[in-house]
Structure formats: C-alpha cells, structure tokens
Design an enzyme around this catalytic site. Structure first.
Site, PDB file in Angstrom:
ATOM      1  N   HIS A  84       0.863  -1.297  -0.119  1.00  0.00           N
ATOM      2  CA  HIS A  84      -0.146   0.120  -0.012  1.00  0.00           C
ATOM      3  C   HIS A  84       0.793   1.262  -0.029  1.00  0.00           C
ATOM      4  O   HIS A  84       2.114   1.127   0.168  1.00  0.00           O
ATOM      5  CB  HIS A  84      -0.922  -0.185   1.135  1.00  0.00           C
ATOM      6  N   GLU A  88       1.462   3.811   2.144  1.00  0.00           N
ATOM      7  CA  GLU A  88       2.325   4.226   3.117  1.00  0.00           C
ATOM      8  C   GLU A  88       3.753   3.241   3.096  1.00  0.00           C
ATOM      9  O   GLU A  88       4.752   3.671   3.427  1.00  0.00           O
ATOM     10  CB  GLU A  88       1.595   3.857   4.525  1.00  0.00           C
ATOM     11  N   ALA A 129     -20.012   7.301 -29.410  1.00  0.00           N
ATOM     12  CA  ALA A 129     -19.531   8.276 -30.566  1.00  0.00           C
ATOM     13  C   ALA A 129     -20.764   8.667 -31.191  1.00  0.00           C
ATOM     14  O   ALA A 129     -21.619   7.712 -31.569  1.00  0.00           O
ATOM     15  CB  ALA A 129     -18.481   7.835 -31.229  1.00  0.00           C
ATOM     16  N   TRP A 185     -17.269   3.880 -39.618  1.00  0.00           N
ATOM     17  CA  TRP A 185     -16.932   4.497 -38.158  1.00  0.00           C
ATOM     18  C   TRP A 185     -17.616   5.780 -38.066  1.00  0.00           C
ATOM     19  O   TRP A 185     -17.092   6.660 -38.944  1.00  0.00           O
ATOM     20  CB  TRP A 185     -15.515   4.534 -37.758  1.00  0.00           C
ATOM     21  N   ASP A 227     -22.604  -5.105 -34.731  1.00  0.00           N
ATOM     22  CA  ASP A 227     -21.366  -4.697 -34.783  1.00  0.00           C
ATOM     23  C   ASP A 227     -20.177  -5.672 -34.796  1.00  0.00           C
ATOM     24  O   ASP A 227     -18.945  -5.636 -35.135  1.00  0.00           O
ATOM     25  CB  ASP A 227     -20.881  -3.718 -33.894  1.00  0.00           C
ATOM     26  N   ARG A 271      -6.953  -2.862 -27.097  1.00  0.00           N
ATOM     27  CA  ARG A 271      -5.714  -3.116 -28.049  1.00  0.00           C
ATOM     28  C   ARG A 271      -4.732  -1.831 -28.160  1.00  0.00           C
ATOM     29  O   ARG A 271      -5.591  -0.884 -28.634  1.00  0.00           O
ATOM     30  CB  ARG A 271      -6.101  -3.355 -29.377  1.00  0.00           C
ATOM     31  N   GLU A 329     -21.121   0.301 -23.559  1.00  0.00           N
ATOM     32  CA  GLU A 329     -20.679   1.111 -25.067  1.00  0.00           C
ATOM     33  C   GLU A 329     -22.090   0.759 -25.882  1.00  0.00           C
ATOM     34  O   GLU A 329     -21.854   0.941 -27.240  1.00  0.00           O
ATOM     35  CB  GLU A 329     -19.658   0.148 -25.456  1.00  0.00           C
ATOM     36  N   GLY A 355     -28.368   1.744 -27.856  1.00  0.00           N
ATOM     37  CA  GLY A 355     -29.453   2.795 -27.185  1.00  0.00           C
ATOM     38  C   GLY A 355     -30.205   2.232 -26.125  1.00  0.00           C
ATOM     39  O   GLY A 355     -30.564   2.682 -25.194  1.00  0.00           O
TER      40      GLY A 355
END
Length: 385
Positions: free
Chosen positions: A61, A63, A167, A183, A213, A220, A304, A307
């Site tokens: 930790h 400390e 996005a 994209w 998708d 990555r 992600e 909707g």
C-alpha cells in the site's frame, strides 16, 4: 496512554503536499482495483523525505511504498505524513498500514478522507490517535472522494461505477437509419476508447450491438486490466462464431439471458458463462447485471451500447459518468439512431445535473466527459483549495 497533541490547523503547505499525494495516487488507476487509489508523501520541515503510492493490487500500500523509498539512515521520527485515504488497520493481502505508521513515530498524520470499508472505517485513525500522534482528517477531502468515487460507490452500494460511452454525429446520432455506425469517430477517439477499456473491469453491450457490430470489446493494446466482455440479451443473441466467442482466450465472456432462451449450450461449450435472469422486468434485469458485477468486485464497468441498454440504465438512474465522442459528421433522418433509448425524462428539470464537463480534442472529434453530481455531495472542507 499519552494524550494526543492539539489538533493542527490546515495550512497551504498541507494542501500542497496532499495534492501531491493525490497526484501519486492517480497513477494506480486501473492497476489497484478493487482496492482504492492511495498516495503518501512523508515530509520534514517543509521538505519531502519520501513518497509512494499503491501501484498494483496485492502489492504494498501507499504508506509502505513510501517507507521503502526512504533514503538509508534517515529517521522518520517527528515527520508529517500526508495520506489520501485512512491507513488500513487489518490484514488482507498486505499487513496493516497502521503498523508501518506507528513504527515510524511521526509527529503528525494528515489524511484526506476516512475509508468507509467496513474493516477500516475509522479504526485506522483511532489506532494512530491512541498512540499520541496528531491526526487531521479532511484536507482536500472533496478531491480525494472524487478520485476514488468508483471505489466508494462499490463499498457503499455493492454496485460498480457505471461509465457510458458513445460516439455520435453533430446531429446526435450513433447510427444511420439502416443501422450503419462504423466508423463515426476517428482513429484517435477509438484509441482513447481502448485505453478506457484497459482500465475497466467489464465492457458491456446489448445483444443487438453484439449482433450488428460483431465487436471484440478487448483493449488494444492491452491495459492494466483485462475486462470481462458482457452481453445483455434476454433472447440470448450471441453467435458462436462471433468475434467475442472466438477470442474467449483473450478475456472472459458472459451472457445474461432469460432462462427460456434457446440454443445456449453451444455457447457454454465454447467457454461463455451464461447467467440466467430471474425476472421478466427489464429494470430488474439490469439491476441484476449490476449486482452481479459488484459481487464480483468489479469497480468500473464501461457500457458501450446500444441505445436500448444505455437508455435502460439511464432510466434506472444507474449511469455515473459519460464519455461522448462528437464527430464532425451529420447523417440526418428521423429514423437514425440516438444514443439513449428507454423512457427518458418528461421534464428538463428532472434530468441529471453534471459537474463541469471536461472538453478536449481527439483528432477531429470533440471528446466530452462528465460525471453526474451526487444527490448527497461530499462534505465540504473548511478551506479553499
């Protein structure tokens, strides 16, 4: 037992060194969870002697990391310690930090905030005070609570910090009317998403997004964490030949589905963990997902889309933080897809209030991050940082 010395007033120097400790603590983000991020600075006569932070889960930790960095032959007696979170007083993967503090015999310990973890929760402060050491709590408390807001939420509620990401175009669409979305954002924004994934415990999508998708949902290049990839689909919409299943050796995959969803055995045989909903209520199902993540000690989860899933979490009032990438594109169309489905709010006055959003550029995109303001804001401190 000696009486503790009089309480020392907060000074500009206290604020300076605590801010340094907070900066150190932040360097552990993504590597220390489910533990909190903690930093420590040891000072004598206005000069730093050593500093440290919690660098990885299971490691020393803050400390003890600071003590390990003390120059040979330097005594810590009479020093002032600045720690961003109450020193722990129990044995877990490491010994109690209070032992390291007491062994050093400091004159004063300044702590940003108390740790609500049940095995600590004031016990560390009590032990240090009982040794006659001046303890001050609350210096830069709001900044410390903000830094560890995900940890605090999980400890207090049993659920993870929920980060929503999408996005969208300038006209607020995440896909065209035909469902095309790749994209919208540029390469720089997508690289930022991979960095975000790499510090989260899970990445969550709905079955429609997984189908449309065919994402991989890994980071990555890899980050400090390997997120569990989670698909939420009552009907069990996850193909055995999908990228998620085919890359199961790169990270766990979980599917939340109804008990009567058909054709799930091939997914189980491929290594997917199938978790069955025990309710027909959409809100109860999402609550179950969050409870499951919390029980698995997940601190940060990234959602992600799509909707419907984001909208359901919004309606459940479960989203804590937003990361939105706005691309210089316009698609138009009444049927084009918006970021949040669900029922939404009936009045603007009922919508969540956000702290000052952070706005930056990612290539040609605008990157906005915002956290919702807590209904019970952190207790304010008695100074102006």
């Amino acid at each position: 037992m000696p009486a503790p010395p009089p309480h020392s007033p907060t000074s500009e120097e206290d604020i300076r060194w605590m801010r340094r400790a907070l900066h150190l603590a932040e360097q552990g983000q993504g590597a220390v969870e489910p533990n909190p991020m903690v930093g420590c600075v040891i000072v004598r006569d206005g000069q730093p002697i050593a500093e440290g932070f919690h660098q990885r889960f299971g490691g020393p930790h803050a400390e003890r990391d600071a003590v390990a960095n003390v120059p040979a032959g330097v005594s810590l007696a009479g020093t002032t310690w600045y720690v961003t979170l109450e020193p722990c007083c129990h044995t877990g993967k490491t010994p109690p930090c209070t032992e390291a503090v007491l062994a050093a015999r400091p004159a004063r310990v300044v702590v940003a905030m108390r740790d609500p973890f049940p095995k600590v929760d004031g016990g560390g402060l009590q032990q240090i005070r009982a040794a006659g050491i001046d303890v001050q709590v609350g210096v830069c408390q709001e900044q410390a609570e903000d830094l560890n807001a995900p940890y605090l939420k999980r400890v207090r509620s049993g659920r993870p910090w929920v980060i929503a990401k999408w996005a969208m175009t300038l006209d607020g669409r995440i896909a065209t009317a035909t469902g095309n979305s790749q994209w919208i954002s540029g390469e720089a924004s997508r690289a930022e998403v991979h960095r975000l994934r790499g510090r989260c415990d899970a990445v969550i999508v709905g079955g429609g997004t997984a189908e449309a998708d065919n994402p991989t949902l890994n980071a990555r290049p890899p980050g400090p964490r390997t997120p569990t990839r989670i698909v939420v689909s009552a009907s069990g919409r996850l193909a055995v030949d999908s990228n998620l299943v085919q890359t199961i050796d790169q990270g766990p995959v979980q599917l939340f589905a109804s008990a009567d969803a058909a054709g799930l055995q091939p997914l189980v045989d491929a290594g997917v963990e199938v978790i069955q909903f025990d309710s027909d209520s959409p809100s109860d199902r999402l609550a179950m997902v969050l409870d499951h993540c919390g029980a698995a000690n997940m601190t940060n989860v990234l959602v992600e889309g799509g909707g419907d899933l984001l909208g359901g979490l919004f309606d459940l009032d479960a989203i804590d933080e937003y990361h939105v990438f706005i691309a210089p594109r316009i698609v138009g169309g009444a049927a084009a897809v918006s970021p949040l489905g669900g029922q939404g709010r009936n009045k603007i006055s009922d919508s969540p209030v956000f702290a000052t959003p952070q706005v930056s550029r990612c290539g040609d995109d605008v990157y906005v991050t915002a956290r919702r303001v807590s209904e019970s804001p952190p207790k304010s401190v008695s100074f102006n940082p």
